[in-house]
Design a protein around this motif. Structure first.
Motif, PDB file in Angstrom:
ATOM      1  N   ASN A 199      27.284  41.407  14.005  1.00 60.09           N
ATOM      2  CA  ASN A 199      25.821  41.314  14.015  1.00 60.09           C
ATOM      3  C   ASN A 199      25.169  42.100  12.889  1.00 60.09           C
TER       4      ASN A 199
ATOM      5  N   ASN B 241      24.237  43.212   9.142  1.00 61.78           N
ATOM      6  CA  ASN B 241      24.084  42.641   7.808  1.00 61.78           C
ATOM      7  C   ASN B 241      25.272  43.088   6.940  1.00 61.78           C
TER       8      ASN B 241
ATOM      9  N   TYR C  38      24.684  45.900   4.619  1.00 62.31           N
ATOM     10  CA  TYR C  38      24.517  47.190   5.296  1.00 62.31           C
ATOM     11  C   TYR C  38      25.879  47.757   5.682  1.00 62.31           C
TER      12      TYR C  38
ATOM     13  N   PHE D 160      10.646  48.132  19.068  1.00 62.72           N
ATOM     14  CA  PHE D 160      11.797  47.239  19.212  1.00 62.72           C
ATOM     15  C   PHE D 160      12.378  47.304  20.618  1.00 62.72           C
TER      16      PHE D 160
ATOM     17  N   TRP E 189      18.335  36.718  18.171  1.00 64.65           N
ATOM     18  CA  TRP E 189      18.038  36.848  16.748  1.00 64.65           C
ATOM     19  C   TRP E 189      16.972  37.915  16.528  1.00 64.65           C
ATOM     20  N   LEU E 190      16.022  38.000  17.449  1.00 64.75           N
ATOM     21  CA  LEU E 190      14.996  39.030  17.359  1.00 64.75           C
ATOM     22  C   LEU E 190      15.627  40.410  17.491  1.00 64.75           C
TER      23      LEU E 190
ATOM     24  N   LYS F 149      18.727  41.195  16.924  1.00 60.88           N
ATOM     25  CA  LYS F 149      19.577  41.421  15.744  1.00 60.88           C
ATOM     26  C   LYS F 149      18.752  41.897  14.555  1.00 60.88           C
ATOM     27  N   ASP F 150      17.627  41.239  14.311  1.00 63.88           N
ATOM     28  CA  ASP F 150      16.771  41.622  13.190  1.00 63.88           C
ATOM     29  C   ASP F 150      16.176  43.016  13.393  1.00 63.88           C
ATOM     30  N   CYS F 151      15.777  43.311  14.632  1.00 64.53           N
ATOM     31  CA  CYS F 151      15.213  44.634  14.928  1.00 64.53           C
ATOM     32  C   CYS F 151      16.237  45.732  14.675  1.00 64.53           C
ATOM     33  N   CYS F 152      17.455  45.539  15.174  1.00 64.30           N
ATOM     34  CA  CYS F 152      18.488  46.558  15.025  1.00 64.30           C
ATOM     35  C   CYS F 152      18.880  46.727  13.567  1.00 64.30           C
ATOM     36  N   ASN F 153      18.982  45.627  12.847  1.00 65.61           N
ATOM     37  CA  ASN F 153      19.312  45.725  11.423  1.00 65.61           C
ATOM     38  C   ASN F 153      18.204  46.431  10.647  1.00 65.61           C
ATOM     39  N   ALA F 154      16.958  46.243  11.073  1.00 64.77           N
ATOM     40  CA  ALA F 154      15.852  46.947  10.414  1.00 64.77           C
ATOM     41  C   ALA F 154      15.973  48.455  10.621  1.00 64.77           C
TER      42      ALA F 154
END
Length: 290
Positions: free
Chosen positions: A105, A107, A110, A140, A154-155, A157-162
């Motif tokens: 999950n 990036n 990263y 988040f 997906w939300l 995933k994007d939050c955690c990657n941010a």
């Protein structure tokens, strides 16, 4: 009496939620409310199944990571790689925002950056930066409750990657800027990344120099100038760290551990362990299991 079989416990910090991602905030009272087993899991030595991040808002945390002790104070962040073994003892007033994410999950860019800063020391943040990351985590965490949303994963995933990106940026900020890296810095970074992948197979500086297409004296000059230590020192330290993990958490014999780390010459490995740590492998095992 025979020793009980031991292995490194892996706490499924992210996968227990079924997504490979978790973002949460908790206090010591929250941990205690879940029962003794949860507290034991939190304070006993373990690994996580994911890349884990802990943002300390209040209280203190005494944490041991790969046999090194740290004290984490408020407004600090710590990143722990899945390979690292650790245990922590927190104060009663501890409040932590935490997020964890598995490789699939994360990036890919990263992931490369995280590998380059492992092992990571606890990092004290400015008040402004801490508040920014803390507020982002709070937002988040609220979004994680929207499980009925078709795009929930997906939300999440994007939050955690941010959040991961925010933390990486702080570690990179604390390090030397990329445009300020010398040729020595670049070669040392390449060597350490290669060492992490190859330490069980490659034991001689010449083998690393050959892959990096440079001479052994030049590799040593680069590494020693950047870190203060020779190439051989770094190779030995990485091997012995893994040996310590295996001595503590497995019931493999010292000879079996030596073989697993790429040493057919068991007496040589035993001498190396004693030279690096100041004690024999068996003494280390008995001392830490006592």
């Amino acid at each position: 009496m025979p020793r009980k079989k031991r292995s490194i416990p892996v706490n499924a910090m992210a996968t227990e939620f079924g997504t490979g991602i978790v973002i949460e905030k908790f206090s010591m009272s929250d941990i205690e409310a879940f029962g003794e087993g949860t507290l034991d899991n939190a304070t006993s030595v373990h690994r996580h199944d994911s890349h884990s991040f802990f943002l300390l808002k209040s209280g203190t945390v005494n944490i041991t990571i790969d046999f090194e002790q740290y004290v984490i104070k408020p407004r600090s962040i710590i990143y722990i790689h899945p390979d690292q073994v650790h245990h922590a003892v927190a104060s009663e007033k501890m409040v932590v925002s935490s997020w964890a994410i598995t490789n699939e999950n994360l990036n890919p860019e990263y992931l490369k950056l995280l590998e380059s800063i492992t092992p990571a020391m606890p990092l004290t943040l400015t008040a402004e930066t801490f508040n920014m990351i803390d507020e982002a985590a709070d937002i988040f965490i609220k979004l994680t409750g929207h499980k009925s949303d078709r795009l929930h994963h997906w939300l999440l995933k994007d939050c955690c990657n941010a959040l991961v990106a925010l933390v990486i940026s702080q570690y990179l900020k604390a390090a030397k800027p990329a445009d300020k890296l010398t040729r020595f810095d670049v070669i040392t970074k390449s060597f350490r990344e290669l060492l992490e992948r190859k330490y069980t197979n490659l034991k001689r500086p010449a083998e690393y120099a050959e892959i990096l297409n440079i001479s052994v004296p030049y590799l040593n000059e680069c590494v020693k100038n950047t870190t203060g230590y020779s190439v051989s020192y770094h190779i030995q330290q990485r091997v012995i760290l893994e040996a310590k993990r295996l001595l503590y958490f497995s019931n493999s014999s010292v000879k079996e551990i030596a073989a697993a780390l790429g040493y057919d010459d068991y007496p040589y490995f035993s001498r190396l362990f004693t030279k690096v740590t100041g004690m024999s492998a068996l003494t280390f095992r008995n001392k830490n299991l006592g």
